[in-house]
Design a protein around this motif. Structure first.
Motif, PDB file in Angstrom:
ATOM      1  N   UNK A  87     -37.961  29.292 -56.238  1.00 30.97           N
ATOM      2  CA  UNK A  87     -37.817  30.752 -56.216  1.00 30.97           C
ATOM      3  C   UNK A  87     -39.165  31.433 -56.372  1.00 30.97           C
ATOM      4  N   UNK A  88     -39.986  30.939 -57.303  1.00 33.39           N
ATOM      5  CA  UNK A  88     -41.298  31.545 -57.547  1.00 33.39           C
ATOM      6  C   UNK A  88     -42.205  31.448 -56.323  1.00 33.39           C
ATOM      7  N   UNK A  89     -41.966  30.452 -55.499  1.00 30.06           N
ATOM      8  CA  UNK A  89     -42.793  30.251 -54.307  1.00 30.06           C
ATOM      9  C   UNK A  89     -42.153  30.815 -53.048  1.00 30.06           C
ATOM     10  N   UNK A  90     -41.082  31.569 -53.220  1.00 31.88           N
ATOM     11  CA  UNK A  90     -40.441  32.188 -52.059  1.00 31.88           C
ATOM     12  C   UNK A  90     -39.673  31.204 -51.195  1.00 31.88           C
ATOM     13  N   UNK A  91     -39.112  30.164 -51.836  1.00 33.91           N
ATOM     14  CA  UNK A  91     -38.396  29.147 -51.078  1.00 33.91           C
ATOM     15  C   UNK A  91     -36.935  29.096 -51.530  1.00 33.91           C
ATOM     16  N   UNK A  92     -36.108  28.457 -50.712  1.00 32.56           N
ATOM     17  CA  UNK A  92     -34.682  28.295 -51.008  1.00 32.56           C
ATOM     18  C   UNK A  92     -34.214  26.964 -50.444  1.00 32.56           C
ATOM     19  N   UNK A  93     -33.066  26.435 -50.949  1.00 29.50           N
ATOM     20  CA  UNK A  93     -32.536  25.193 -50.379  1.00 29.50           C
ATOM     21  C   UNK A  93     -32.226  25.356 -48.892  1.00 29.50           C
ATOM     22  N   UNK A  94     -32.548  24.323 -48.160  1.00 30.34           N
ATOM     23  CA  UNK A  94     -32.297  24.310 -46.716  1.00 30.34           C
ATOM     24  C   UNK A  94     -31.379  23.159 -46.353  1.00 30.34           C
ATOM     25  N   UNK A  95     -31.964  22.106 -45.794  1.00 23.87           N
ATOM     26  CA  UNK A  95     -31.162  20.969 -45.347  1.00 23.87           C
ATOM     27  C   UNK A  95     -30.705  20.111 -46.515  1.00 23.87           C
ATOM     28  N   UNK A  96     -29.563  19.447 -46.321  1.00 20.17           N
ATOM     29  CA  UNK A  96     -29.066  18.460 -47.278  1.00 20.17           C
ATOM     30  C   UNK A  96     -29.000  17.146 -46.524  1.00 20.17           C
ATOM     31  N   UNK A  97     -29.755  16.165 -46.989  1.00 22.21           N
ATOM     32  CA  UNK A  97     -29.808  14.867 -46.325  1.00 22.21           C
ATOM     33  C   UNK A  97     -29.235  13.802 -47.241  1.00 22.21           C
ATOM     34  N   UNK A  98     -28.290  13.025 -46.718  1.00 16.93           N
ATOM     35  CA  UNK A  98     -27.696  11.916 -47.469  1.00 16.93           C
ATOM     36  C   UNK A  98     -28.578  10.695 -47.251  1.00 16.93           C
ATOM     37  N   UNK A  99     -29.056  10.111 -48.352  1.00 18.37           N
ATOM     38  CA  UNK A  99     -29.881   8.907 -48.287  1.00 18.37           C
ATOM     39  C   UNK A  99     -29.185   7.798 -49.068  1.00 18.37           C
ATOM     40  N   UNK A 100     -29.756   6.615 -49.053  1.00 17.64           N
ATOM     41  CA  UNK A 100     -29.193   5.499 -49.821  1.00 17.64           C
ATOM     42  C   UNK A 100     -29.231   5.751 -51.330  1.00 17.64           C
ATOM     43  N   UNK A 101     -30.143   6.604 -51.787  1.00 19.22           N
ATOM     44  CA  UNK A 101     -30.313   6.850 -53.214  1.00 19.22           C
ATOM     45  C   UNK A 101     -29.570   8.093 -53.706  1.00 19.22           C
ATOM     46  N   UNK A 102     -29.067   8.898 -52.801  1.00 20.03           N
ATOM     47  CA  UNK A 102     -28.402  10.142 -53.181  1.00 20.03           C
ATOM     48  C   UNK A 102     -28.656  11.216 -52.148  1.00 20.03           C
ATOM     49  N   UNK A 103     -28.684  12.455 -52.598  1.00 17.53           N
ATOM     50  CA  UNK A 103     -28.913  13.579 -51.698  1.00 17.53           C
ATOM     51  C   UNK A 103     -30.330  14.088 -51.874  1.00 17.53           C
ATOM     52  N   UNK A 104     -30.935  14.493 -50.777  1.00 17.49           N
ATOM     53  CA  UNK A 104     -32.218  15.167 -50.829  1.00 17.49           C
ATOM     54  C   UNK A 104     -31.989  16.567 -50.278  1.00 17.49           C
ATOM     55  N   UNK A 105     -32.234  17.547 -51.129  1.00 16.32           N
ATOM     56  CA  UNK A 105     -32.074  18.941 -50.731  1.00 16.32           C
ATOM     57  C   UNK A 105     -33.461  19.473 -50.414  1.00 16.32           C
ATOM     58  N   UNK A 106     -33.684  19.754 -49.151  1.00 14.13           N
ATOM     59  CA  UNK A 106     -34.983  20.245 -48.704  1.00 14.13           C
ATOM     60  C   UNK A 106     -35.101  21.745 -48.929  1.00 14.13           C
ATOM     61  N   UNK A 107     -36.299  22.209 -49.255  1.00 12.62           N
ATOM     62  CA  UNK A 107     -36.553  23.630 -49.438  1.00 12.62           C
ATOM     63  C   UNK A 107     -37.265  24.184 -48.217  1.00 12.62           C
ATOM     64  N   UNK A 108     -36.922  25.405 -47.866  1.00 13.24           N
ATOM     65  CA  UNK A 108     -37.545  26.122 -46.758  1.00 13.24           C
ATOM     66  C   UNK A 108     -37.949  27.496 -47.262  1.00 13.24           C
ATOM     67  N   UNK A 109     -38.861  28.133 -46.542  1.00  8.81           N
ATOM     68  CA  UNK A 109     -39.270  29.479 -46.922  1.00  8.81           C
ATOM     69  C   UNK A 109     -38.108  30.447 -46.745  1.00  8.81           C
ATOM     70  N   UNK A 110     -37.969  31.380 -47.691  1.00 13.78           N
ATOM     71  CA  UNK A 110     -36.944  32.414 -47.569  1.00 13.78           C
ATOM     72  C   UNK A 110     -37.336  33.342 -46.424  1.00 13.78           C
ATOM     73  N   UNK A 111     -36.346  33.858 -45.706  1.00 19.41           N
ATOM     74  CA  UNK A 111     -36.685  34.805 -44.630  1.00 19.41           C
ATOM     75  C   UNK A 111     -37.305  36.073 -45.220  1.00 19.41           C
ATOM     76  N   UNK A 112     -38.166  36.711 -44.428  1.00 17.66           N
ATOM     77  CA  UNK A 112     -38.823  37.933 -44.891  1.00 17.66           C
ATOM     78  C   UNK A 112     -37.842  39.061 -45.009  1.00 17.66           C
TER      79      UNK A 112
END
Length: 192
Positions: A167-192
């Motif tokens: 949040x402090x860097x202007x980002x939000x959760x984007x993609x959710x990727x299922x991996x062998x170890x669990x989920x990876x929630x990728x962050x993307x820039x928030x829209x302007x």
């Protein structure tokens, strides 16, 4: 404009390095987007808090869903839930125990910081102690019941501290990727 792009790229790179440093199984591939990892054990624990669930079927019987056992399907970017279901009610002489599997994708709901099941695909209900005709009837209604009752089930809630730096860097959760170890929630820039 170039300063904003440069700043955003620098923030993404530094946040990505921090996220990889805090994630024990994360690989250090250059250019990997920043994110947070949710291990399988954490998902299973979160799901266990939401079960058992009871669903009535038009006054005929109740289906009691027990805590599912989750497994990861990285090749399909989906999860599978093996479910035990108990059926009892006026339409049945006694209680019956059965099983079914379903798999689903995940989506992020920003309003409450949750990961939710969607795009459900249910496998057939299996009740060894019920007559085949009754099982067939239940299987006729099972997809609609699963869609109605399990769609949007919350699997995990991200905590404010999980998102504070993003949040402090202007980002939000984007993609959710299922991996062998669990989920990876990728962050993307928030829209302007």
């Amino acid at each position: 404009m170039q300063r904003r792009l440069f700043f955003s790229a620098a923030v993404c790179a530094s946040f990505g390095n921090l996220a990889r440093a805090n994630a024990p199984d994360a690989d250090d591939a250059p250019g990997k987007p920043p994110g947070v990892t949710v291990p399988t054990a954490v998902l299973q624990s979160s799901v266990a808090q939401r079960f058992p669930m009871r669903y009535p079927v038009q006054g005929l019987l109740n289906l009691d869903l027990q805590t599912p056992t989750l497994s990861l399907l990285p090749a399909q970017n989906r999860l599978r839930a093996a479910m035990v279901v108990n059926a009892a009610g006026p339409a049945l002489n006694r209680g019956h125990r059965g099983t079914f599997d379903l798999d689903f994708a995940l989506r992020y709901e920003a309003s409450d910081r949750t990961l939710r099941a969607h795009q459900l695909r249910i496998d057939r209900l299996r009740f060894p102690s019920l007559q085949p005709g009754v099982v067939e009837l239940l299987n006729t209604y099972a997809p609609a019941l699963a869609e109605q009752s399990l769609r949007e089930v919350v699997l995990h809630r991200l905590q404010p501290q999980d998102l504070r730096m993003a949040d402090a860097m202007g980002m939000q959760p984007g993609t959710i990727t299922v991996t062998d170890a669990g989920l990876v929630i990728g962050f993307v820039l928030k829209p302007l």
